[in-house]
Scaffold this motif. Structure first.
Motif, mmCIF file in Angstrom:
data_model
loop_
_atom_site.group_PDB
_atom_site.id
_atom_site.type_symbol
_atom_site.label_atom_id
_atom_site.label_comp_id
_atom_site.label_asym_id
_atom_site.label_seq_id
_atom_site.Cartn_x
_atom_site.Cartn_y
_atom_site.Cartn_z
ATOM 1 N N ALA A 101 12.192 13.761 -30.894
ATOM 2 C CA ALA A 101 11.438 14.987 -31.192
ATOM 3 C C ALA A 101 12.371 16.165 -31.449
ATOM 4 C CB ALA A 101 10.483 15.306 -30.037
ATOM 5 N N LEU A 102 13.392 16.309 -30.623
ATOM 6 C CA LEU A 102 14.338 17.412 -30.823
ATOM 7 C C LEU A 102 15.131 17.230 -32.110
ATOM 8 C CD1 LEU A 102 15.597 18.016 -27.188
ATOM 9 C CD2 LEU A 102 14.364 19.640 -28.642
ATOM 10 N N ARG A 103 15.555 16.009 -32.406
ATOM 11 C CA ARG A 103 16.282 15.744 -33.657
ATOM 12 C C ARG A 103 15.429 16.162 -34.852
ATOM 13 N NH1 ARG A 103 20.077 12.980 -36.468
ATOM 14 N NH2 ARG A 103 21.166 12.062 -34.727
ATOM 15 N N LYS B 109 26.372 27.542 -14.819
ATOM 16 C CA LYS B 109 26.597 28.691 -15.701
ATOM 17 C C LYS B 109 26.432 28.370 -17.185
ATOM 18 C CE LYS B 109 29.618 30.808 -12.348
ATOM 19 N NZ LYS B 109 30.965 31.156 -11.985
ATOM 20 N N PRO B 110 25.271 27.842 -17.574
ATOM 21 C CA PRO B 110 25.052 27.572 -19.001
ATOM 22 C C PRO B 110 24.807 28.869 -19.766
ATOM 23 C CG PRO B 110 23.029 27.237 -17.798
ATOM 24 C CD PRO B 110 24.090 27.548 -16.770
ATOM 25 N N ILE B 111 24.884 28.786 -21.070
ATOM 26 C CA ILE B 111 24.544 29.922 -21.938
ATOM 27 C C ILE B 111 23.061 30.260 -21.758
ATOM 28 C CG2 ILE B 111 24.166 30.547 -24.373
ATOM 29 C CD1 ILE B 111 27.062 30.795 -23.689
ATOM 30 N N ALA B 112 22.240 29.216 -21.614
ATOM 31 C CA ALA B 112 20.797 29.392 -21.436
ATOM 32 C C ALA B 112 20.244 28.131 -20.773
ATOM 33 C CB ALA B 112 20.119 29.611 -22.788
ATOM 34 N N SER B 113 19.018 28.218 -20.290
ATOM 35 C CA SER B 113 18.340 27.043 -19.756
ATOM 36 C C SER B 113 16.883 27.086 -20.185
ATOM 37 C CB SER B 113 18.455 26.985 -18.227
ATOM 38 O OG SER B 113 17.825 28.099 -17.639
ATOM 39 N N LEU C 226 13.503 27.696 -27.776
ATOM 40 C CA LEU C 226 14.634 26.883 -28.219
ATOM 41 C C LEU C 226 15.527 27.676 -29.171
ATOM 42 C CD1 LEU C 226 16.136 24.159 -28.411
ATOM 43 C CD2 LEU C 226 14.509 23.508 -30.208
ATOM 44 N N LEU C 227 14.933 28.341 -30.142
ATOM 45 C CA LEU C 227 15.718 29.128 -31.103
ATOM 46 C C LEU C 227 16.411 30.309 -30.433
ATOM 47 C CD1 LEU C 227 13.424 29.050 -34.240
ATOM 48 C CD2 LEU C 227 15.701 28.041 -34.000
ATOM 49 N N ARG C 228 15.754 30.932 -29.479
ATOM 50 C CA ARG C 228 16.372 32.038 -28.746
ATOM 51 C C ARG C 228 17.639 31.541 -28.016
ATOM 52 N NH1 ARG C 228 12.026 34.476 -27.153
ATOM 53 N NH2 ARG C 228 11.534 32.927 -25.575
ATOM 54 N N LYS D 14 21.647 32.451 -28.867
ATOM 55 C CA LYS D 14 22.548 32.925 -27.818
ATOM 56 C C LYS D 14 23.820 32.069 -27.767
ATOM 57 C CE LYS D 14 22.170 34.456 -23.044
ATOM 58 N NZ LYS D 14 21.344 34.458 -21.840
ATOM 59 N N ALA D 15 23.652 30.762 -27.962
ATOM 60 C CA ALA D 15 24.797 29.840 -27.926
ATOM 61 C C ALA D 15 25.658 29.933 -29.182
ATOM 62 C CB ALA D 15 24.295 28.403 -27.744
ATOM 63 N N LEU D 16 25.060 30.299 -30.300
ATOM 64 C CA LEU D 16 25.767 30.347 -31.585
ATOM 65 C C LEU D 16 25.635 31.733 -32.217
ATOM 66 C CD1 LEU D 16 24.497 26.922 -32.963
ATOM 67 C CD2 LEU D 16 26.733 27.395 -31.948
ATOM 68 N N PRO D 17 26.211 32.750 -31.598
ATOM 69 C CA PRO D 17 26.011 34.119 -32.091
ATOM 70 C C PRO D 17 26.608 34.390 -33.465
ATOM 71 C CG PRO D 17 27.690 34.095 -30.394
ATOM 72 C CD PRO D 17 27.110 32.708 -30.452
ATOM 73 N N ASN D 18 27.525 33.565 -33.935
ATOM 74 C CA ASN D 18 28.160 33.779 -35.237
ATOM 75 C C ASN D 18 27.366 33.194 -36.404
ATOM 76 O OD1 ASN D 18 30.285 35.088 -33.974
ATOM 77 N ND2 ASN D 18 31.393 33.165 -33.671
ATOM 78 N N GLN D 19 26.279 32.527 -36.112
ATOM 79 C CA GLN D 19 25.435 31.949 -37.169
ATOM 80 C C GLN D 19 24.461 33.022 -37.650
ATOM 81 O OE1 GLN D 19 25.140 28.652 -38.627
ATOM 82 N NE2 GLN D 19 27.240 28.760 -37.905
#
Length: 154
Positions: A45-47, A124-128, A138-140, A144-149
């Protein structure tokens, strides 16, 4: 009276697909989202959802399987289940830190108890995210994990 198709138009003026549940990125992202979850249905589903959104996706059924592979080149983040048999997501985070390997990590769990919250905080993850989570959450987390995108949907 307006027709159903007229009310359901996409932004470009074309009728939107009746089956379209997810927004698509305007351009395919160069980012890779790596999914590590022991539940095959969650991985599928996530893929599917992440590919529709325009991401490159790698998925693994265990932490051990993930560790036997190389990290992708370029921007990438890890979507990691907390509870898996053998090595948990938390153990994988510790192992990666000890090895000096870094990927922005989003921890996911179906458990919402005090012990799980404590484990997640300590990792200490970027998000959970708590399963089931929606596309917006999920997109939020991915933004947060990929701020340069720059081409991620909002």
């Amino acid at each position: 009276m307006h027709s159903y198709v007229a009310r359901k138009r996409a932004d470009d003026g074309r009728p939107s697909s009746h089956d379209s549940r997810y927004r698509q990125l305007p351009n395919k992202s160069t980012a890779t989202v790596i999914v590590v979850d022991d539940d095959a249905s969650i991985r599928r589903a996530l893929r599917r959802q992440l590919q529709i959104l325009g991401f490159n996706v790698l998925d693994f059924g265990s932490a051990e399987e993930f560790l036997t592979n190389d990290f992708p080149d370029g921007d990438a983040c890890l979507l990691l289940d907390v509870y898996m048999p053998a090595m948990t997501g938390i153990e994988l985070c510790k192992k990666m830190t000890e090895a000096g390997r870094h990927l922005p990590t989003i921890l996911i769990s179906g458990r919402d108890d005090a012990q799980t919250k404590k484990l997640i905080r300590e990792a200490k993850p970027i998000a959970s995210l708590l399963k089931p989570f929606d596309e917006k959450g999920l997109l939020r987390a991915i933004r947060k994990a990929l701020p340069n995108q720059s081409n991620l949907p909002h």
